[in-house]
Design an enzyme around this catalytic site. Structure first.
Site, PDB file in Angstrom:
ATOM      1  N   GLY A  44      17.593 -21.996 -87.014  1.00  0.00           N
ATOM      2  CA  GLY A  44      19.178 -22.164 -86.280  1.00  0.00           C
ATOM      3  C   GLY A  44      19.542 -21.659 -86.480  1.00  0.00           C
ATOM      4  O   GLY A  44      19.529 -19.877 -87.561  1.00  0.00           O
ATOM      5  N   HIS A 101      10.129 -16.878 -48.413  1.00  0.00           N
ATOM      6  CA  HIS A 101       9.007 -17.836 -48.978  1.00  0.00           C
ATOM      7  C   HIS A 101       8.306 -15.613 -48.605  1.00  0.00           C
ATOM      8  O   HIS A 101       9.039 -15.371 -47.434  1.00  0.00           O
ATOM      9  CB  HIS A 101       8.246 -18.442 -47.434  1.00  0.00           C
ATOM     10  CG  HIS A 101       6.997 -17.770 -46.762  1.00  0.00           C
ATOM     11  ND1 HIS A 101       6.024 -19.164 -48.465  1.00  0.00           N
ATOM     12  CD2 HIS A 101       5.925 -17.430 -46.408  1.00  0.00           C
ATOM     13  CE1 HIS A 101       4.624 -18.371 -48.211  1.00  0.00           C
ATOM     14  NE2 HIS A 101       4.318 -17.508 -47.350  1.00  0.00           N
ATOM     15  N   ILE A 115      14.002 -18.458 -80.672  1.00  0.00           N
ATOM     16  CA  ILE A 115      14.636 -17.425 -81.573  1.00  0.00           C
ATOM     17  C   ILE A 115      13.156 -16.542 -81.814  1.00  0.00           C
ATOM     18  O   ILE A 115      12.661 -15.989 -81.893  1.00  0.00           O
ATOM     19  CB  ILE A 115      15.206 -16.794 -82.205  1.00  0.00           C
ATOM     20  CG1 ILE A 115      16.847 -16.795 -82.367  1.00  0.00           C
ATOM     21  CG2 ILE A 115      15.184 -15.581 -83.219  1.00  0.00           C
ATOM     22  CD1 ILE A 115      18.084 -16.723 -83.260  1.00  0.00           C
ATOM     23  N   LYS A 140      35.564  -7.831 -85.161  1.00  0.00           N
ATOM     24  CA  LYS A 140      35.331  -6.867 -87.082  1.00  0.00           C
ATOM     25  C   LYS A 140      33.913  -5.513 -86.779  1.00  0.00           C
ATOM     26  O   LYS A 140      33.873  -4.891 -87.454  1.00  0.00           O
ATOM     27  CB  LYS A 140      35.024  -7.190 -87.761  1.00  0.00           C
ATOM     28  CG  LYS A 140      33.687  -8.527 -87.803  1.00  0.00           C
ATOM     29  CD  LYS A 140      33.953  -8.872 -88.897  1.00  0.00           C
ATOM     30  CE  LYS A 140      32.994 -10.205 -88.923  1.00  0.00           C
ATOM     31  NZ  LYS A 140      32.625 -11.367 -90.086  1.00  0.00           N
TER      32      LYS A 140
HETATM   33  P1  NAI Z   1      16.389 -23.345 -82.656  1.00  0.00           P
HETATM   34  O1  NAI Z   1      16.867 -24.223 -83.149  1.00  0.00           O
HETATM   35  O2  NAI Z   1      15.834 -22.610 -81.506  1.00  0.00           O
HETATM   36  O3  NAI Z   1      14.843 -23.156 -83.237  1.00  0.00           O
HETATM   37  C1  NAI Z   1      14.654 -23.423 -84.982  1.00  0.00           C
HETATM   38  C2  NAI Z   1      13.482 -23.983 -85.429  1.00  0.00           C
HETATM   39  O4  NAI Z   1      12.908 -24.068 -86.692  1.00  0.00           O
HETATM   40  C3  NAI Z   1      13.345 -25.749 -85.095  1.00  0.00           C
HETATM   41  O5  NAI Z   1      12.248 -26.367 -84.351  1.00  0.00           O
HETATM   42  C4  NAI Z   1      13.459 -26.196 -86.532  1.00  0.00           C
HETATM   43  O6  NAI Z   1      12.188 -27.966 -86.663  1.00  0.00           O
HETATM   44  C5  NAI Z   1      12.934 -25.552 -87.280  1.00  0.00           C
HETATM   45  N1  NAI Z   1      13.044 -25.546 -88.893  1.00  0.00           N
HETATM   46  C6  NAI Z   1      14.443 -25.852 -89.249  1.00  0.00           C
HETATM   47  N2  NAI Z   1      13.821 -25.602 -90.732  1.00  0.00           N
HETATM   48  C7  NAI Z   1      12.727 -25.281 -90.895  1.00  0.00           C
HETATM   49  C8  NAI Z   1      12.066 -25.342 -92.490  1.00  0.00           C
HETATM   50  N3  NAI Z   1      11.932 -25.256 -93.557  1.00  0.00           N
HETATM   51  N4  NAI Z   1      10.634 -24.179 -92.335  1.00  0.00           N
HETATM   52  C9  NAI Z   1       9.521 -24.337 -90.835  1.00  0.00           C
HETATM   53  N5  NAI Z   1      11.039 -25.002 -89.817  1.00  0.00           N
HETATM   54  C10 NAI Z   1      12.389 -25.052 -89.401  1.00  0.00           C
HETATM   55  O7  NAI Z   1      17.165 -21.433 -84.025  1.00  0.00           O
HETATM   56  P2  NAI Z   1      16.625 -20.855 -83.571  1.00  0.00           P
HETATM   57  O8  NAI Z   1      15.539 -20.292 -82.717  1.00  0.00           O
HETATM   58  O9  NAI Z   1      16.786 -19.927 -84.808  1.00  0.00           O
HETATM   59  O10 NAI Z   1      17.652 -20.482 -82.636  1.00  0.00           O
HETATM   60  C11 NAI Z   1      19.353 -20.441 -82.560  1.00  0.00           C
HETATM   61  C12 NAI Z   1      20.158 -20.514 -82.037  1.00  0.00           C
HETATM   62  O11 NAI Z   1      19.454 -18.999 -80.823  1.00  0.00           O
HETATM   63  C13 NAI Z   1      20.053 -21.265 -80.572  1.00  0.00           C
HETATM   64  O12 NAI Z   1      20.835 -22.324 -80.902  1.00  0.00           O
HETATM   65  C14 NAI Z   1      19.222 -20.831 -79.180  1.00  0.00           C
HETATM   66  O13 NAI Z   1      19.362 -21.316 -78.086  1.00  0.00           O
HETATM   67  C15 NAI Z   1      20.211 -19.665 -79.689  1.00  0.00           C
HETATM   68  N6  NAI Z   1      19.275 -18.673 -78.808  1.00  0.00           N
HETATM   69  C16 NAI Z   1      19.041 -18.546 -77.649  1.00  0.00           C
HETATM   70  C17 NAI Z   1      18.087 -17.465 -76.504  1.00  0.00           C
HETATM   71  C18 NAI Z   1      18.048 -18.090 -75.460  1.00  0.00           C
HETATM   72  O14 NAI Z   1      18.302 -18.645 -74.780  1.00  0.00           O
HETATM   73  N7  NAI Z   1      16.988 -17.680 -75.002  1.00  0.00           N
HETATM   74  C19 NAI Z   1      17.653 -16.735 -77.439  1.00  0.00           C
HETATM   75  C20 NAI Z   1      17.446 -16.353 -78.416  1.00  0.00           C
HETATM   76  C21 NAI Z   1      18.131 -17.812 -79.167  1.00  0.00           C
END
Ligand code: NAI
Length: 454
Positions: free
Chosen positions: A267, A440, A185, A33
């Protein structure tokens, strides 16, 4: 119109599934979309990496004296960085379009909704037209989770709260950025805005950042960024978001931190609502579609890949799942090996990780030992002035003498963590790995150094 395969969603999972299916000669359509490339290309992996690359170059310029030259009047132009990002995204999105064409995949630009089955084929409606297909792959991705914290809705409507999407198009650099959620993120964006001059506060409910990352490694990252000026508020519960800041509680006390912008990064939620899953009676686990290691749902010939099954929400997991789903359709025996999927956090330094952490190995009752060294054991790392607190750590299964986890915080970690994939996947013995020749000087040589301590 009848197809062999319809793919719902054109992100990394969806477009790769379509590409592989088209390449194999299946008559295939992908329904998208918005823009091809999904979150990854348009508002995730790629745009953030273009931002972070600019920030890294800027940091080098700011510390130019460390490298034997000087720069005067350095100014960071965030607007140009956003424009540069848009150009990069445009190039890559059009590349995906060209790949679809080259593989004879029809791209249907519309919202697709499943309407059940007709004559034993899947019936999909898009843009007022009906399409049928023998096989269906659901690859509709995920969206930023918005917790029901008082004030969030209003602050989002006013543009104070932003998600991974809006933050990438902000033209101005906020004076104060509060990041709710210290996961991937949150940390990558905190790193960027910290580098370019915002005052960044990360409010995280757990007592550590970076979620399931090995605890020693995430603490090193936290210390590095604390020195760079990020304020980490750990073990904190956000109670309310106002238009000028974030309220939170810790140890029974209430606090407020000022914010011009608030990034919500707690998340992601699978995009599985309003796409007609109920017409097929697909088995769910809350918002995630239940799948097996071949990405099959409970409905024959219907697969769910990428963030929709919420197993490991990473673009490269979606890629692999796409291949496994298409191979299964083609009658080839293939499975996703979820235990050997690497992950990266693109801060500076980066974190590369795969397999068990000390914490997860303990929780599983595995008899393991840890081998680790500081990165200063790698000559190139020292030559390039890497942070001396960086380490590389291996988790070793004592009985089998195999490596079951690798965690490294270092420059280039994203580029060399791949070398651990075949080692872990094939359960190679440590004495065999010791025979490998590493080029190396490279930072990756740290792996060889650590392996030789086992
Ligand atoms: P995440 O699951 O990595 O982190 C969310 C964090 O928020 C956790 O540490 C959690 O404890 C905290 N949290 C939850 N509720 C909260 C609250 N009410 N107050 C304060 N803290 C709270 O989620 P994120 O960073 O949003 O990323 C989402 C997805 O995107 C993930 O599955 C990630 O693997 C993927 N991603 C991967 C990247 C990479 O591979 N480099 C880059 C960006 C995203």
């Amino acid at each position: 119109m009848g197809y062999d395969l319809i793919v719902l969603g054109g992100g990394p999972g969806g477009y790769l599934a379509a590409e592989r299916a088209g390449h194999a000669g299946l008559k295939c359509a992908v329904i998208e979309k918005k823009a091809l490339g999904g979150t990854c290309l348009n508002e995730g992996c790629i745009p953030t990496k273009s931002f972070l690359y600019c920030a890294k170059a800027y940091e080098y310029a700011l510390h130019s004296k460390d490298y034997g030259f000087s720069c005067d009047n350095i100014k960071f132009d965030h607007k140009s960085v956003v424009a540069r990002k848009n150009k990069i995204v445009k190039t890559l999105v059009s590349g995906v379009g060209a790949t679809m064409k080259a593989n004879k995949v029809d791209v249907i630009k519309a919202t697709g909704v499943i309407k059940g089955k007709k004559d034993n084929e899947f019936l999909i409606e898009a843009d007022g037209k009906e399409y049928t297909s023998k096989y269906l792959i659901i690859a509709t991705g995920s969206e930023c989770a918005m917790p029901p914290i008082p004030g969030v809705k209003e602050a989002f409507a006013k543009g104070v709260v932003v998600t991974n999407r809006e933050i990438l198009d902000m033209e101005d650099v906020p004076k104060e950025l509060v990041v709710i959620g210290g996961g991937v993120i949150g940390l990558e964006m905190a790193a960027y805005f910290n580098s370019i001059g915002s005052h960044v506060t990360v409010v995280e409910m757990l007592d550590h950042i970076a979620g399931p990352t090995d605890r020693e490694i995430s603490k090193i990252l936290q210390d590095i960024y604390t020195k760079k000026g990020i304020d980490f508020k750990l073990g904190c519960k956000v109670t309310q978001v106002d238009l000028d800041g974030v309220n939170y509680e810790a140890d029974g006390k209430s606090f407020k931190v000022k914010a011009e912008k608030v990034l919500m990064s707690v998340g992601r939620t699978p995009n599985t609502a309003n796409i007609g899953l109920e017409t097929l009676n697909i088995e769910m686990d809350r918002r995630a579609i239940k799948t097996d290691e071949k990405c099959r749902t409970n409905i024959p010939n219907c697969f769910a890949i990428g963030d929709t099954n919420a197993k490991i929400m990473l673009a490269h997991t979606a890629y692999r799942e796409a291949e496994v789903a298409v191979n299964t359709i083609l009658g080839k025996n293939d499975v996703v090996r979820y235990n050997s999927i690497p992950s990266v956090i693109y801060t500076n330094p980066e974190i590369g990780a795969i397999g068990e952490t000390e914490e997860s190995a303990k929780a599983k009752g595995i008899d393991f030992k840890v081998a680790k060294l500081p990165l200063i054991y790698a000559g190139r790392f020292v030559a390039e002035g890497g942070d001396q607190t960086c380490i590389c750590k291996l988790i070793v299964d004592k009985k089998k003498n195999t490596i079951i986890g690798c965690h490294v915080i270092s420059a280039y970690a994203s580029e060399f963590i791949i070398s651990m994939v075949p080692i872990i996947e094939n359960e190679m013995r440590v004495d065999r790995i010791k025979e490998y020749v590493f080029p190396h000087p490279t930072v990756s040589e740290i792996l060889r150094e650590v392996i030789w301590t086992i």
